[in-house]
Design a protein around this motif. Structure first.
Motif, PDB file in Angstrom:
ATOM      1  N   UNK A 209       0.587  -1.559   0.060  1.00 21.21           N
ATOM      2  CA  UNK A 209       0.392  -0.118  -0.293  1.00 21.21           C
ATOM      3  C   UNK A 209       0.751   0.908   0.197  1.00 21.21           C
ATOM      4  N   UNK A 210       2.067   1.242   1.047  1.00 21.03           N
ATOM      5  CA  UNK A 210       2.707   2.366   1.309  1.00 21.03           C
ATOM      6  C   UNK A 210       3.407   2.299  -0.598  1.00 21.03           C
ATOM      7  N   UNK A 211       3.539   1.408  -1.033  1.00 25.80           N
ATOM      8  CA  UNK A 211       4.484   1.865  -2.209  1.00 25.80           C
ATOM      9  C   UNK A 211       3.733   2.069  -3.924  1.00 25.80           C
ATOM     10  N   UNK A 212       2.468   1.206  -4.394  1.00 23.84           N
ATOM     11  CA  UNK A 212       1.255   1.841  -4.536  1.00 23.84           C
ATOM     12  C   UNK A 212       0.443   2.163  -4.355  1.00 23.84           C
ATOM     13  N   UNK A 213       0.144   2.282  -3.061  1.00 26.60           N
ATOM     14  CA  UNK A 213      -1.442   3.511  -3.031  1.00 26.60           C
ATOM     15  C   UNK A 213      -2.727   2.225  -2.822  1.00 26.60           C
ATOM     16  N   UNK A 214      -2.321   0.858  -3.551  1.00 27.05           N
ATOM     17  CA  UNK A 214      -3.520   0.038  -4.271  1.00 27.05           C
ATOM     18  C   UNK A 214      -3.818  -0.645  -1.918  1.00 27.05           C
ATOM     19  N   UNK A 215      -4.615  -0.400  -1.997  1.00 29.23           N
ATOM     20  CA  UNK A 215      -5.682  -1.164  -0.706  1.00 29.23           C
ATOM     21  C   UNK A 215      -6.256  -2.165  -1.071  1.00 29.23           C
ATOM     22  N   UNK A 216      -6.447  -3.076   0.222  1.00 29.75           N
ATOM     23  CA  UNK A 216      -7.882  -4.014   0.027  1.00 29.75           C
ATOM     24  C   UNK A 216      -9.460  -3.130  -0.283  1.00 29.75           C
ATOM     25  N   UNK A 217     -10.527  -3.206  -0.831  1.00 32.91           N
ATOM     26  CA  UNK A 217     -11.943  -2.604  -0.250  1.00 32.91           C
ATOM     27  C   UNK A 217     -11.845  -2.742   0.875  1.00 32.91           C
ATOM     28  N   UNK A 218     -11.793  -3.583   1.694  1.00 30.56           N
ATOM     29  CA  UNK A 218     -12.025  -3.994   3.160  1.00 30.56           C
ATOM     30  C   UNK A 218     -10.512  -4.520   3.857  1.00 30.56           C
ATOM     31  N   UNK A 219     -10.345  -3.995   4.394  1.00 31.76           N
ATOM     32  CA  UNK A 219      -9.444  -4.107   5.009  1.00 31.76           C
ATOM     33  C   UNK A 219      -9.477  -3.554   6.642  1.00 31.76           C
ATOM     34  N   UNK A 220      -8.725  -4.202   7.798  1.00 31.28           N
ATOM     35  CA  UNK A 220      -9.585  -3.872   9.607  1.00 31.28           C
ATOM     36  C   UNK A 220      -7.219  -4.158   9.907  1.00 31.28           C
ATOM     37  N   UNK A 221      -7.397  -3.262  10.637  1.00 31.65           N
ATOM     38  CA  UNK A 221      -6.046  -3.483  11.575  1.00 31.65           C
ATOM     39  C   UNK A 221      -5.230  -5.008  12.077  1.00 31.65           C
ATOM     40  N   UNK A 222      -4.450  -4.832  11.992  1.00 34.70           N
ATOM     41  CA  UNK A 222      -3.919  -5.911  12.662  1.00 34.70           C
ATOM     42  C   UNK A 222      -3.604  -5.335  14.478  1.00 34.70           C
ATOM     43  N   UNK A 223      -3.499  -6.119  15.722  1.00 32.71           N
ATOM     44  CA  UNK A 223      -3.161  -5.880  17.069  1.00 32.71           C
ATOM     45  C   UNK A 223      -2.426  -4.825  16.928  1.00 32.71           C
ATOM     46  N   UNK A 224      -1.404  -5.179  16.296  1.00 29.31           N
ATOM     47  CA  UNK A 224      -0.435  -3.499  16.687  1.00 29.31           C
ATOM     48  C   UNK A 224      -0.727  -2.717  16.389  1.00 29.31           C
ATOM     49  N   UNK A 352      -2.583  10.258  11.193  1.00 29.73           N
ATOM     50  CA  UNK A 352      -1.221   9.679  12.397  1.00 29.73           C
ATOM     51  C   UNK A 352      -1.113   8.534  11.367  1.00 29.73           C
ATOM     52  N   UNK A 353      -1.139   8.240  10.216  1.00 29.88           N
ATOM     53  CA  UNK A 353      -0.070   7.502   8.934  1.00 29.88           C
ATOM     54  C   UNK A 353      -0.675   6.374   9.201  1.00 29.88           C
ATOM     55  N   UNK A 354      -1.842   5.762   9.773  1.00 31.37           N
ATOM     56  CA  UNK A 354      -2.245   4.397   9.308  1.00 31.37           C
ATOM     57  C   UNK A 354      -2.706   3.948   8.615  1.00 31.37           C
ATOM     58  N   UNK A 355      -2.745   3.137   8.336  1.00 30.93           N
ATOM     59  CA  UNK A 355      -2.966   1.706   7.260  1.00 30.93           C
ATOM     60  C   UNK A 355      -4.815   2.293   7.222  1.00 30.93           C
ATOM     61  N   UNK A 356      -5.114   2.613   5.686  1.00 26.94           N
ATOM     62  CA  UNK A 356      -6.990   3.160   6.278  1.00 26.94           C
ATOM     63  C   UNK A 356      -7.637   2.166   5.834  1.00 26.94           C
ATOM     64  N   UNK A 357      -8.898   2.064   7.406  1.00 30.92           N
ATOM     65  CA  UNK A 357      -9.428   1.981   7.974  1.00 30.92           C
ATOM     66  C   UNK A 357     -10.922   2.679   8.015  1.00 30.92           C
TER      67      UNK A 357
END
Length: 431
Positions: A209-224, A352-357
């Motif tokens: 995601x950070x390299x291409x900007x492509x993200x899954x349609x539905x995504x959730x954070x891991x515990x970290x 926060x720059x976290x993966x989008x959810x």
């Protein structure tokens, strides 16, 4: 006259037009004195399913006898059969929607109305109920499947299934009332399509995601990532809300509608009784999404402590806390809205720059946490407010699998450390 009650009449008319105005003469044409000119018609009042009477007109009969016979036959039909022969699908669908008002959630009726007006009426509205066949409905669904929606994509199989479900429900009610003898929306051939499953944001997905900007349609954070978010927003005024959604999985509207009287701090319980829904830009309080949405959630000691702190803070600021007041409010005391919560959460994630959810995706995280902690599927279904455990399993299956693997790994590491066994994965694979 074709009926003794005076509700029907037979007449003759033609299609001749006035040369100046272009309007038809109808029954006023002078040439109707010639019995070979024009065709026979009848007009009849029949009972409607809504309790009123409908004026029905039929024509094109060659003789007076044919028109009278057709009028008499229609007059002898029971009310439901008369409706089937006279009402169009368009009229029935709109009547059916009006009957749903007050029985279903306003947002559900709004969604049904959108489907009816956008898809069903354009393709099936002109057909009379008595003429509706499986072949007719199949052709309409095939045409809907070829429609292009936003983004230049074909309409999704899931959307097609929802459209068919609305039609099937409307025709099932017509069948229950005896208007139609069978439901032609059953046993249709529809495209297969799986709903998008949630993908857990692990290191590999985040790098892509950070390299291409492509993200899954539905995504959730891991515990970290989830822990990082909660750590950073600890001083946010809505921290308790973010914590509750991540831990127990209530919907955003349920959190917006939560009142202090719904929380039993002594027993450590929180009861979901209503939610805030937005219709046409206006907020309304209504019941949860389904009967299963009315539920009581157990709270751990840490969550009870957080709620006690929030209660004391609001009492200090306002000099007291009304049990009927909403729990989550702005600084000026105005209750938060579901849409505002969505925008606020998205803004925090971006900062926060976290993966989008999405805010709703925290429900996925809550389901995964519960699964990793060993909570059984039936209890997770109850806590999330699902009507069926099948919905829970199908929606969160990939989250469950991911969390299960992490839980097994953690359990193995714990066991190995306590048993003081020195074993490497590399050595095990070689063995």
């Amino acid at each position: 006259m074709c009926t003794s009650d005076g509700l029907g009449r037979v007449y003759r008319r033609c299609g001749c037009r006035d040369e100046e105005t272009g309007k038809q003469f109808g029954v006023r044409c002078e040439r109707l004195a010639d019995l070979s000119h024009g065709r026979w018609y009848f007009s009849l009042q029949v009972p409607g399913v809504d309790g009123g009477r409908d004026r029905v007109r039929r024509g094109g009969f060659a003789t007076l006898a044919e028109a009278e016979r057709a009028c008499w036959e229609l007059a002898q039909l029971p009310g439901p059969e008369a409706v089937a022969r006279t009402w169009t699908v368009r009229r029935w669908l709109r009547f059916w929607l009006s009957e749903l008002e007050g029985r279903l959630r306003p947002t559900t009726v709004l969604n049904y109305r959108s489907i009816v007006e956008k898809y069903l009426i354009p393709h099936l509205g002109r057909f009379r109920l008595s003429k509706l066949r499986v072949k007719t409905v199949q052709r309409a669904m095939d045409a809907i499947c070829r429609q292009v929606v936003r983004g230049g994509r074909l309409i999704s199989p899931g959307s097609v299934s929802r459209i068919r479900a609305v039609l099937r429900s409307a025709l099932s009610e017509a069948r229950r009332q005896g208007i139609v003898g069978h439901n032609p929306a059953r046993n249709l051939r529809l495209p297969n399509g799986a709903r998008p499953h949630a993908v857990v944001w692990d290191d590999e997905h985040e790098v892509v995601w950070r390299e291409t900007g492509v993200r899954p349609r539905v995504a959730v954070w891991d515990l970290d990532n989830l822990a990082r978010f909660l750590e950073v927003v600890r001083d946010d005024p809505l921290f308790v809300l973010w914590w509750l959604v991540a831990l127990r999985g209530p919907r955003r509207g349920e959190m917006a509608g939560l009142r202090w009287e719904d929380i039993d701090l002594a027993a450590g319980e929180l009861t979901i009784r209503e939610q805030v829904i937005v219709i046409g830009g206006r907020e309304h309080l209504g019941p949860p999404k389904s009967v299963a949405g009315v539920r009581t959630l157990a709270l751990d000691e840490a969550t009870v402590k957080l709620l006690w702190e929030l209660w004391h803070e609001q009492r200090r600021r306002r000099g007291g806390v009304d049990p009927k007041r909403r729990v989550f409010v702005h600084a000026n005391g105005r209750p938060v809205s579901p849409d505002w919560l969505t925008r606020r959460f998205a803004k925090l994630v971006k900062q926060l720059g976290l993966p989008p959810v999405r805010l709703h995706d925290l429900r996925h995280a809550a389901a995964g946490l519960a699964s990793a902690a060993g909570v059984d599927l039936k209890m997770i279904q109850h806590d999330l407010g699902h009507a069926s455990p099948v919905t829970t399993a199908e929606t969160y299956i990939y989250v469950f699998k991911k969390m299960a693997k992490e839980a097994v790994r953690a359990s193995a590491e714990l066991l190995l450390s306590h048993a003081k066994i020195r074993m490497s994965l590399e050595g095990a694979s070689q063995a």
